[in-house]
Design a protein around this motif. Sequence first.
Motif, PDB file in Angstrom:
ATOM      1  N   THR A   1       0.843  -1.199   0.000  1.00 38.89           N
ATOM      2  CA  THR A   1       0.000   0.000   0.000  1.00 38.89           C
ATOM      3  C   THR A   1       0.870   1.238   0.000  1.00 38.89           C
ATOM      4  O   THR A   1       1.810   1.349   0.793  1.00 38.89           O
ATOM      5  N   ILE A   2       0.565   2.165  -0.895  1.00 34.90           N
ATOM      6  CA  ILE A   2       1.226   3.465  -0.941  1.00 34.90           C
ATOM      7  C   ILE A   2       0.199   4.524  -0.578  1.00 34.90           C
ATOM      8  O   ILE A   2      -0.885   4.567  -1.152  1.00 34.90           O
ATOM      9  N   GLN A   3       0.564   5.377   0.376  1.00 36.10           N
ATOM     10  CA  GLN A   3      -0.353   6.432   0.805  1.00 36.10           C
ATOM     11  C   GLN A   3       0.407   7.742   0.932  1.00 36.10           C
ATOM     12  O   GLN A   3       1.437   7.819   1.605  1.00 36.10           O
ATOM     13  N   ALA A   4      -0.072   8.764   0.261  1.00 33.02           N
ATOM     14  CA  ALA A   4       0.491  10.108   0.371  1.00 33.02           C
ATOM     15  C   ALA A   4      -0.595  11.017   0.915  1.00 33.02           C
ATOM     16  O   ALA A   4      -1.701  11.064   0.368  1.00 33.02           O
ATOM     17  N   GLN A   5      -0.273  11.743   1.975  1.00 34.58           N
ATOM     18  CA  GLN A   5      -1.319  12.498   2.657  1.00 34.58           C
ATOM     19  C   GLN A   5      -0.783  13.837   3.149  1.00 34.58           C
ATOM     20  O   GLN A   5       0.385  13.970   3.514  1.00 34.58           O
ATOM     21  N   THR A   6      -1.654  14.847   3.145  1.00 36.15           N
ATOM     22  CA  THR A   6      -1.320  16.178   3.635  1.00 36.15           C
ATOM     23  C   THR A   6      -2.604  16.895   3.987  1.00 36.15           C
ATOM     24  O   THR A   6      -3.698  16.479   3.579  1.00 36.15           O
ATOM     25  N   GLU A   7      -2.478  17.967   4.724  1.00 34.54           N
ATOM     26  CA  GLU A   7      -3.635  18.803   5.038  1.00 34.54           C
ATOM     27  C   GLU A   7      -3.495  20.183   4.413  1.00 34.54           C
ATOM     28  O   GLU A   7      -4.301  21.067   4.680  1.00 34.54           O
ATOM     29  N   GLU A   8      -2.485  20.373   3.578  1.00 30.01           N
ATOM     30  CA  GLU A   8      -2.191  21.708   3.080  1.00 30.01           C
ATOM     31  C   GLU A   8      -2.321  21.850   1.573  1.00 30.01           C
ATOM     32  O   GLU A   8      -2.580  22.936   1.069  1.00 30.01           O
ATOM     33  N   GLY A   9      -2.132  20.773   0.829  1.00 27.62           N
ATOM     34  CA  GLY A   9      -2.030  20.882  -0.611  1.00 27.62           C
ATOM     35  C   GLY A   9      -3.342  20.689  -1.348  1.00 27.62           C
ATOM     36  O   GLY A   9      -4.414  20.523  -0.759  1.00 27.62           O
ATOM     37  N   ALA A  10      -3.239  20.695  -2.683  1.00 22.58           N
ATOM     38  CA  ALA A  10      -4.405  20.452  -3.525  1.00 22.58           C
ATOM     39  C   ALA A  10      -4.862  19.003  -3.415  1.00 22.58           C
ATOM     40  O   ALA A  10      -6.039  18.700  -3.582  1.00 22.58           O
ATOM     41  N   ILE A  11      -3.916  18.095  -3.156  1.00 19.37           N
ATOM     42  CA  ILE A  11      -4.251  16.690  -2.933  1.00 19.37           C
ATOM     43  C   ILE A  11      -4.297  16.433  -1.435  1.00 19.37           C
ATOM     44  O   ILE A  11      -3.320  16.657  -0.728  1.00 19.37           O
ATOM     45  N   ASP A  12      -5.440  15.961  -0.954  1.00 18.54           N
ATOM     46  CA  ASP A  12      -5.591  15.632   0.461  1.00 18.54           C
ATOM     47  C   ASP A  12      -5.077  14.232   0.761  1.00 18.54           C
ATOM     48  O   ASP A  12      -4.440  13.994   1.781  1.00 18.54           O
ATOM     49  N   LEU A  13      -5.383  13.302  -0.139  1.00 22.54           N
ATOM     50  CA  LEU A  13      -5.040  11.907   0.104  1.00 22.54           C
ATOM     51  C   LEU A  13      -4.910  11.168  -1.216  1.00 22.54           C
ATOM     52  O   LEU A  13      -5.752  11.321  -2.110  1.00 22.54           O
TER      53      LEU A  13
END
Length: 310
Positions: free
Chosen positions: A72-84
Amino acid sequence: MAEQSETLSDLPLAFSIPARHARGRIVRLDGVLNEILSAHKYPPLIEKTLAEALVLAALLGSAIKDDEGQLTIQAQTEEGAIDLLVCDYKDGALRGYVKHDPEKLAVLPANATLFGLFGKGYLAITFDRKVPEEKGSGRYQGIVPLEGDSLCSAAEHYFVQSEQIPTLIRVAIDHVDGPDGPRTVAGGIMLQHLADGEEGRERLHVRLDHPEWEHVSILAGSIKPQELTDSALPLEEIVWRLFHEEDQVRISTASRISKGCRCDPVHIRDVIARFAADERTEMAEDDGNITVNCEFCSRQFPISLASFDN
């Protein structure tokens, strides 16, 4: 070099160079990639990012030997255009989806950087392997900051930091016109230095500047993006072009990749049935259905409240 076959798309190719203590994988996604992307209708920048992540998942996941393993690959942030962003690979089945903010995405340029897309975020790579109960958990997860020019750069950093394995990853994405209309083709190659040297030698994985690694990484890094995305070019031919001067290169194919969403109406109903009757009533909408959304395949599953025994 083994005799060439016609490995073109959606079938990962593994290779190793024993004399250089190197191993690698190469993959090109075509039909399965477009099947996954067509279910979502994402904007071009999101499609490109998801395509890169799906190639990474195919490269890493196809290295799991047992049928019960999952990557599983997961990239996450609360700041960018992509949330998850989430992708996973299990027994040849590949899937992925992206949650994004359309307003933030609209102000980004077409060539937005990784930081532009995600802001300050992290990349988590999780390996789940089926192991005997007495040996404990088969789960291993590494987390690194989303840094570098691309998801590939962040993944390289993951292997150096979390597993201390020198790693090179290259991914290319192209949009082509075919008889059935435009489609996306994405390919990638991953090369790694083997974790251990021969008995009695230094442990190679602690040396990023080891001459054998420098040699093969330069060769692999010379690959052209159009080679990775040319659906008519066999993957064996690419490996031959890169490493034909080596004494021996061993190749083998992994499982063919398919679109793999594991959502199942029967399973979904069984899960909902575990809730108390009053909780199910609260979940139901005005039409008397409990609607479950699958982010991976963009499908809705309405489960009738009347189908449960109170």
